[in-house]
Enzyme design. Structure first.
Site, short mmCIF file in Angstrom:
data_model
loop_
_atom_site.label_atom_id
_atom_site.label_comp_id
_atom_site.label_asym_id
_atom_site.label_seq_id
_atom_site.Cartn_x
_atom_site.Cartn_y
_atom_site.Cartn_z
N GLU A 228 -0.45 -20.81 -26.53
CA GLU A 228 0.36 -19.83 -27.27
C GLU A 228 -0.52 -18.60 -27.42
OE1 GLU A 228 1.22 -17.35 -29.74
OE2 GLU A 228 1.05 -18.80 -31.38
N CYS A 262 1.69 -13.45 -34.68
CA CYS A 262 2.07 -13.39 -33.26
C CYS A 262 3.55 -13.09 -33.07
CB CYS A 262 1.73 -14.72 -32.58
SG CYS A 262 -0.03 -15.10 -32.55
#
Length: 455
Positions: A228, A262
Site C-alpha cells: 500500500e 494516504c
C-alpha cells in the site's frame, strides 16, 4: 541507536538500541517456534485472544493515545479514535472472522468432491509507517492472529514507543511469547529479513521507493508481498453536489492527521460552474483552521510528524511554484516551537505536468478546474497512482461514470473516503497491490489448500 522526538516541542523522548544480527536471528527463531504452536491452536483460542485485545486496547486507550501524540503529533482526540478503531477491528474479526475461514466445497463428478481449506503459512514481516501507527499495524496484526500466522514488525523509527506498547498489549491480553515481535531496526536490515527462509511473506505501507525495494527483494526470494504505497487521491465536486457538505469534507480531508493520510483527498477537482463558489467557501474554511497543542480540544490539527516531514512539504511547495503553481495562502512554517505549518491552497498546477503526481503529505490542497465530467475523470486519472477517490454528485449517471472510470482501488460517493474493518482496502497502479481488511485481507497470507475427497 534509534531516537524518538516529540514533533510538537523538538524534545528527545527516548533512545532504543538497534538489534544486532544475532538478536535478529534469535527473534526469527522465536517467531518460527511460536508459529509451530500457534498454527495448531483452535480457532476459538485465536478469537478469544482478539476479543481480549479489543478489551485491552480500550482499557489502555489513554496511555496508548498519549504515546501516539508524543511521538508523531496526532491530536489527543484523533489518537483516542485510532485506538478505538483498532479495538473495533479486533472485535470484528473475533466475531465474524471464523465464517471467513469456512471451507468451500465443489462437486467433481464421479462421486468425488474437492474442498478448499484456508491454512496458515508462517511468520509474516510488516514494514509499517508512522502516520497511523496503531491502525496500520492492527490491520496486519489482527488477520495474522486469526489466520494462525505470527507477526514480525519493523515499525517506523519515529514511533518505537508505539511499537513497544503494541507488543506489550498482546502479552497483557494473554498472547503467547513470539506471536508478535517488534524489531527495533532501521531500513537497511529489512532486505536480509525478507531473504530469510523463516519469513514467508511481507507487507508494506509506505512510499513508492520503499515499495519497489521490498517488492524486488520479495520477488528475488519468491515471497508473497502486499503493498500500500499511497497516492494523490482525487476529490471531485460536480454542480449537483451538496456544496457545503463537500467543502466541509474537503477541509477535513486536508487537515485530518495534519494532512498525513494516504486516502484523504489531496487533489480537489471542481466543475467550472461551481468553481468560484467552492473556492470561496473552501478558502474561508482553510484559513480558519487552527494548528496548535495536540492536547487542546479546540485544536484542529497538531504539528507534522517531524521537522523533516515539514521540510519535505515546504520543498515540494517551492518546487510547485517553480513549475508555475500559485500558493494562494498558507503552506508556511509557523513561527512557534514544533513542526507546525499552516493549512493552505495551491492553484495553477498543470494537471498533466509532473508536479500533479506529487503526494503532498501535509495540510495543503491542490485545486483544479474541470470543464465537464470527462475532463474531471481525465484529470483524476492523469497520474500514476490509484489508491482512493471521493466524488460528489447527486446525479446517478455521473456516479456510475465515476465508479466505472476512475482508476482507483476505492471510490467514496458523497463522503470522504475512510477505511473500515469490513471493507477491502488497497489500490492499483503505483499505489500497490493486494488488499487489507475484510475477508480478502485475511486470505492474503493464507494457503488455500485444495483437498480431494471421496463423496
Amino acid at each position: 541507536m534509534i531516537i524518538t522526538v516529540n514533533p510538537a516541542t523538538g524534545e528527545q523522548l527516548e533512545s532504543y538500541p538497534e538489534l544486532t544480527g544475532d538478536e535478529i536471528d534469535a527473534r526469527l527463531d522465536k517467531a518460527q517456534a511460536a508459529y509451530q504452536d500457534w498454527r495448531k491452536t483452535a480457532l476459538g483460542e485465536r478469537t478469544e485472544l482478539l476479543s481480549n485485545l479489543a478489551q485491552t486496547y480500550e482499557a489502555n486507550k489513554d496511555k496508548l493515545a498519549r504515546m501516539c501524540l508524543a511521538e508523531m503529533g496526532k491530536t489527543y482526540a484523533s489518537a483516542i479514535a485510532e485506538v478505538e478503531k483498532c479495538a473495533a477491528l479486533f472485535r470484528h474479526l473475533a466475531q465474524d472472522g471464523p465464517a471467513m475461514l469456512e471451507p468451500e466445497r465443489w462437486s467433481l463428478g464421479d462421486g468425488k468432491i474437492a474442498e478448499g481449506r484456508w491454512l496458515p503459512q508462517g511468520p509474516v514481516l510488516a514494514v509499517m509507517p508512522w502516520n497511523f501507527p496503531y491502525w496500520q499495524v492492527a490491520r496486519f496484526l489482527a488477520p495474522t492472529i486469526l489466520a494462525g500466522n505470527v507477526a514480525l514488525l519493523k515499525h517506523a523509527s519515529s514511533v518505537q514507543g508505539v511499537a513497544r506498547l503494541m507488543e506489550e498489549m498482546l502479552i497483557e491480553a494473554g498472547g503467547p511469547a513470539g506471536l508478535f515481535q517488534n524489531l527495533s531496526i532501521k531500513s537497511d536490515k529489512v532486505h536480509a529479513i525478507i531473504a530469510d527462509d523463516r519469513v514467508v511473506a511481507v507487507t508494506l505501507t509506505g512510499s513508492e521507493g520503499a515499495g519497489r525495494a521490498v517488492a524486488e527483494q520479495a520477488g528475488r526470494y519468491l515471497k508473497k508481498v502486499v503493498l500500500e504505497l499511497g497516492g494523490s487521491d482525487p476529490f471531485i465536486v460536480m454542480p449537483s453536489a451538496d456544496l457545503d457538505a463537500a467543502v466541509a469534507q474537503a477541509v477535513k480531508a486536508r487537515i485530518q492527521n495534519t494532512g498525513q493520510s494516504c486516502i484523504c483527498g489531496k487533489r480537489m477537482i471542481v466543475h467550472t460552474d461551481i468553481y468560484d463558489a467552492f473556492m470561496q467557501k473552501f478558502s474561508d474554511a482553510m484559513r480558519a483552521v487552527k494548528a496548535g497543542d495536540p492536547m487542546d480540544e479546540t485544536t484542529d490539527m497538531g504539528p507534522l510528524s517531524s521537522f523533516e516531514q515539514r521540510q519535505t512539504v515546504l520543498d515540494q511547495l517551492a518546487l510547485a511554484k517553480e513549475h508555475g503553481a500559485k500558493l494562494d495562502f498558507g503552506g508556511e512554517a509557523l513561527d512557534r516551537e514544533g513542526a507546525y505549518m499552516s493549512a493552505g491552497i495551491l492553484t495553477g498546477v498543470d494537471p498533466d505536468g509532473p508536479f500533479a503526481s506529487e503526494e503532498l503529505f501535509g495540510p495543503v490542497a491542490m485545486v483544479f478546474r474541470a470543464r465537464n465530467i470527462d475532463d474531471a475523470i481525465r484529470i483524476a486519472n492523469a497520474i500514476p497512482f490509484g489508491l482512493g477517490s471521493s466524488v460528489w454528485t447527486s446525479d446517478d449517471g455521473e456516479r456510475e461514470r465515476f465508479i466505472r472510470d476512475i482508476e482507483a482501488g476505492m471510490t467514496a460517493v458523497n463522503q470522504m473516503l475512510a477505511s473500515a474493518p469490513e471493507a477491502p482496502f488497497g489500490g492499483i497502479k503505483r499505489s500497490g497491490h493486494g488488499r487489507e481488511l475484510s475477508r480478502h485481507g485475511l486470505h492474503e497470507f493464507m494457503n488455500l489448500k485444495t483437498v480431494m475427497l471421496p463423496a
